[in-house]
Scaffold this motif. Structure first.
Motif, PDB file in Angstrom:
ATOM      1  N   LEU A  83       0.823  -1.207   0.000  1.00  0.00           N
ATOM      2  CA  LEU A  83       0.000   0.000   0.000  1.00  0.00           C
ATOM      3  C   LEU A  83       0.856   1.255   0.000  1.00  0.00           C
ATOM      4  O   LEU A  83       0.609   2.205  -0.740  1.00  0.00           O
ATOM      5  N   ARG A  87       0.947   4.528  -2.731  1.00  0.00           N
ATOM      6  CA  ARG A  87       0.514   5.915  -2.520  1.00  0.00           C
ATOM      7  C   ARG A  87       1.258   6.667  -1.442  1.00  0.00           C
ATOM      8  O   ARG A  87       0.772   7.687  -0.953  1.00  0.00           O
ATOM      9  N   ILE A  92      -5.530   6.193   6.642  1.00  0.00           N
ATOM     10  CA  ILE A  92      -6.708   5.553   6.047  1.00  0.00           C
ATOM     11  C   ILE A  92      -7.688   6.571   5.472  1.00  0.00           C
ATOM     12  O   ILE A  92      -8.555   6.212   4.704  1.00  0.00           O
ATOM     13  N   PHE A  95      -7.720   6.355   1.778  1.00  0.00           N
ATOM     14  CA  PHE A  95      -8.172   5.136   1.091  1.00  0.00           C
ATOM     15  C   PHE A  95      -9.600   5.331   0.632  1.00  0.00           C
ATOM     16  O   PHE A  95     -10.514   4.665   1.076  1.00  0.00           O
ATOM     17  N   ASN A  96      -9.800   6.279  -0.258  1.00  0.00           N
ATOM     18  CA  ASN A  96     -11.194   6.566  -0.599  1.00  0.00           C
ATOM     19  C   ASN A  96     -11.432   6.360  -2.083  1.00  0.00           C
ATOM     20  O   ASN A  96     -12.275   7.000  -2.678  1.00  0.00           O
ATOM     21  N   TRP A 100     -16.428   4.093   1.101  1.00  0.00           N
ATOM     22  CA  TRP A 100     -16.170   3.244   2.274  1.00  0.00           C
ATOM     23  C   TRP A 100     -17.458   2.704   2.830  1.00  0.00           C
ATOM     24  O   TRP A 100     -18.401   3.422   3.021  1.00  0.00           O
TER      25      TRP A 100
ATOM     26  N   ARG B 153      -4.114   0.093  -7.238  1.00  0.00           N
ATOM     27  CA  ARG B 153      -4.427   0.714  -5.949  1.00  0.00           C
ATOM     28  C   ARG B 153      -5.709   0.164  -5.337  1.00  0.00           C
ATOM     29  O   ARG B 153      -5.802  -0.064  -4.138  1.00  0.00           O
ATOM     30  N   LYS B 154      -6.714  -0.046  -6.178  1.00  0.00           N
ATOM     31  CA  LYS B 154      -7.993  -0.527  -5.650  1.00  0.00           C
ATOM     32  C   LYS B 154      -7.850  -1.905  -5.031  1.00  0.00           C
ATOM     33  O   LYS B 154      -8.412  -2.183  -3.979  1.00  0.00           O
ATOM     34  N   GLU B 157      -6.013  -1.674  -1.747  1.00  0.00           N
ATOM     35  CA  GLU B 157      -6.898  -1.042  -0.768  1.00  0.00           C
ATOM     36  C   GLU B 157      -7.928  -2.047  -0.256  1.00  0.00           C
ATOM     37  O   GLU B 157      -8.201  -2.149   0.941  1.00  0.00           O
ATOM     38  N   SER B 158      -8.487  -2.846  -1.178  1.00  0.00           N
ATOM     39  CA  SER B 158      -9.482  -3.819  -0.734  1.00  0.00           C
ATOM     40  C   SER B 158      -8.828  -4.898   0.114  1.00  0.00           C
ATOM     41  O   SER B 158      -9.409  -5.360   1.101  1.00  0.00           O
ATOM     42  N   LYS B 161      -8.346  -3.423   3.607  1.00  0.00           N
ATOM     43  CA  LYS B 161      -9.619  -3.288   4.326  1.00  0.00           C
ATOM     44  C   LYS B 161     -10.098  -4.647   4.815  1.00  0.00           C
ATOM     45  O   LYS B 161     -10.564  -4.794   5.943  1.00  0.00           O
ATOM     46  N   ASP B 237     -16.687  -2.782  -0.775  1.00  0.00           N
ATOM     47  CA  ASP B 237     -15.375  -2.289  -1.181  1.00  0.00           C
ATOM     48  C   ASP B 237     -14.449  -3.432  -1.543  1.00  0.00           C
ATOM     49  O   ASP B 237     -13.732  -3.376  -2.542  1.00  0.00           O
TER      50      ASP B 237
END
Lengths: 100, 500
Positions: A83, A87, A92, A95-96, A100, B153-154, B157-158, B161, B237
């Motif tokens: 991660l 970026r 967090i 992380f959009n 969310w 990135r997605k 990110e998932s 999460k 997400d």
């Protein structure tokens, strides 16, 4: 001798700190540490119960849980590194990409 | 004193051990061929699942490792679901592995197999510790798989999460397990049920605040895995960002694993605290509230999604709500209905996701609008998608209808059987009402594919394994829609095994 309730209250306090940390913190690494704290609070309760009941099961569970927590930490930190490469941040709030 | 060890009967564990070794074989094979094995590694993984199914069919029923490992019809039934879900997830992955993750095919397929091993251990565990470890072995490979496109990135990110939510839920579950252990002095679930009942009788029916706390934390932990509101925020997400076959595997395999954990802990271990004769108890109402929240929120939020993966994520939240109705109806039909529902849901959902994967491979988009006019250029896939979505919605000749019918029938039978359960009628009412919403958003996708002004610019050419997956899904949805008895007769016996 310290009564079992003292250990259980300590475990509950640790668990509470951990869950508040996960919910409130904005830093991915702090969140991850808080989850580990919650796992160790559960370990604490397990050992306390095990000692009070004079059984060995709880001690054994704790060792296996520690192993699992280590595996989880390895995967989690690897994801955090991936991660950060993407970026340059572990905040967090950024992380959009997805709602969310 | 000489300690007496229980017989190990390692034979019972043979399917799991085989699949574990096979996962390592798959990873090694990919390395030995210097990552140039093409599709062979994927076919190798699918072959392993088929062989594992064969071994499972000749292993037979029995116990091993004392009471810790049990191979009863419930376990075997769910193991078949896990193997089927993994087979279909791998089958629809070939497009992705051929283009996007060329250098990590072995790990990708190997991790899917390892996660399946975890689910199978979970289904066989009759004991809190092995249940917890099985659940972790299921989810930890899935963290990696969700974030597998490490430059996307997605996806990352998932993955992250899912990892935070998964770790949080397992911490909650473990905290609840520690209380159950402390109250009952054992980790064996059957023995735990007896010990808790004895304590309860000694206290004249009062189960104490700690057991309520344990029930709530365990319910929250499993609720995360099942994505029941209010623990569902991660699901849309994670499904959107992760590779599409993995989203499918999450929505079927991981969900079925959560259902097994629920059956083992709540239905088997905490069974006594369901009975409304005893006070103050009753996790039934708590689960009923969660089920209503899941059905309402899942179906309402799915209506306004423009991304089909997010839509299917909310739809799977709603489907978990319907499954929970069967759980709450803890009579002889309840568990049978849950088993049948999960079985049919596997075919329909994996099939729908397989088509989403094919479309994404070709068009690079998951927007529902990119399905416009597909019926003119790819009539077979559009028809298959329509069948899967209609089965998920519960339209009569398809298997999804019977699944919903059995779940509602079980709840109505329970509601009529005693005065304490009349609130189940409300549950069924909400279920029927929200099915209408569900029909709207499923039909919306079909409408986009069939009633567009212009033909789609894309001609879908699915790879052969993906076609196989779609064919299996279609066969399952159609055959079990016409003759549901074949599976229902097997599923009907499940409650007897869980009770003893």
């Amino acid at each position: 001798m310290v009564p079992i309730s003292a250990y259980l209250i300590l475990a509950a306090v640790l668990f509470g700190i951990g869950s508040v940390g996960v919910l409130v913190s904005r830093n991915m690494i702090i969140m991850f540490m808080s989850v580990e704290l919650m796992l160790n609070a559960a370990n604490m309760a397990l050992v306390a119960f095990s000692r009070a009941l004079n059984l060995m099961d709880g001690h054994v569970i704790v060792f296996l849980v520690l192993t699992i927590a280590a595996a989880e930490a390895a995967v989690g930190l690897a994801l955090i590194v991936a991660l950060f490469r993407n970026r340059e941040s572990v905040d967090i709030d950024r992380f959009n990409l997805m709602k969310w | 004193m000489e300690a007496q060890l229980p017989p190990y009967s390692i034979k019972m564990m043979l399917p799991e051990l085989f699949l574990f070794v096979w996962a390592l074989v798959v990873i090694t094979f990919d390395l030995l061929t210097r990552r140039k094995s093409g599709s062979a590694v994927g076919y190798l993984a699918m072959l392993g699942l088929v062989i594992c199914g064969g071994i499972l069919s000749i292993t037979g029923y029995g116990r091993g490792f004392g009471m810790m490992f049990i191979n009863d019809p419930v376990a075997v039934f769910f193991k078949v679901i896990f193997l089927g879900a993994a087979f279909m997830a791998i089958g629809s992955s070939f497009g992705i592995t051929n283009r996007k993750i060329v250098n990590h095919r072995g790990e990708y397929f190997g991790l899917i197999l390892l996660s399946t091993v975890g689910m199978m251990f979970l289904a066989s565990s009759q004991e809190l510790l092995s249940l917890y470890i099985g659940l972790e072995l299921t989810t930890i490979p899935l963290f990696v798989l969700a974030g597998f496109f490490k430059d996307d990135r997605k996806s990352v990110e998932s993955g992250i999460k899912y990892m935070i939510m998964g770790a949080l839920s397992s911490a909650l579950l473990l905290y609840g397990i520690s209380f159950l252990y402390g109250l009952s002095g054992t980790t064996d679930i059957v023995q735990m049920k007896i010990n808790l009942a004895v304590t309860q009788l000694a206290n004249e029916g009062d189960i104490g605040v700690i057991l309520i706390l344990a029930t709530v934390t365990i319910l929250a932990g499993i609720g995360f895995k099942l994505a029941l509101p209010p623990f569902h925020q991660w699901a849309p997400d994670v499904y959107e960002g992760s590779p599409t076959p993995i989203a499918a595997f999450l929505s079927v395999g991981s969900k079925a694993a959560g259902i097994v954990a629920f059956v083992k802990i709540m239905m088997l271990g905490l069974e006594a605290f369901y009975d409304p004769v005893m006070k103050p108890n009753d996790w039934g109402i708590l689960v009923g509230v969660l089920a209503i929240a899941a059905m309402v929120w899942g179906n309402v939020a799915a209506v306004r999604q423009s991304n089909i993966k997010r839509m299917l994520a909310f739809s799977s939240i709603a489907q978990a709500g319907y499954i929970m109705i069967g759980m709450v109806a803890m009579n002889q039909y309840g568990l049978a209905a849950v088993g049948f529902y999960t079985f049919v849901y596997m075919f329909a959902n994996m099939g729908a996701f397989a088509i989403v994967t094919v479309v994404e491979d070709q068009t690079g988009s998951c927007k529902i609008s990119s399905y416009a006019g597909l019926s003119r250029t790819s009539p077979f896939l559009s028809a298959a998608l329509a069948v899967f979505l209609l089965s998920l919605a519960g339209i009569p000749p398809l298997a999804g209808f019977f699944a919903k019918y059995y779940v509602f029938a079980a709840a109505i039978a329970m509601a009529g059987s005693s005065n304490g359960h009349t609130w189940l009628y409300w549950l069924v009412g909400v279920g029927l009402l929200t099915t209408v919403f569900a029909l709207y958003y499923y039909a919306n996708v079909i409408k986009t594919a069939y009633f567009a002004r212009e033909a789609s610019p894309y001609r879908l050419r699915p790879l052969r394994p993906a076609l196989l997956v779609i064919a299996i899904g279609l066969l399952g949805v159609l055959i079990f829609g016409v003759v549901p008895e074949t599976i229902v007769d097997f599923a009907r016996d499940l409650p007897y095994y869980i009770a003893h």
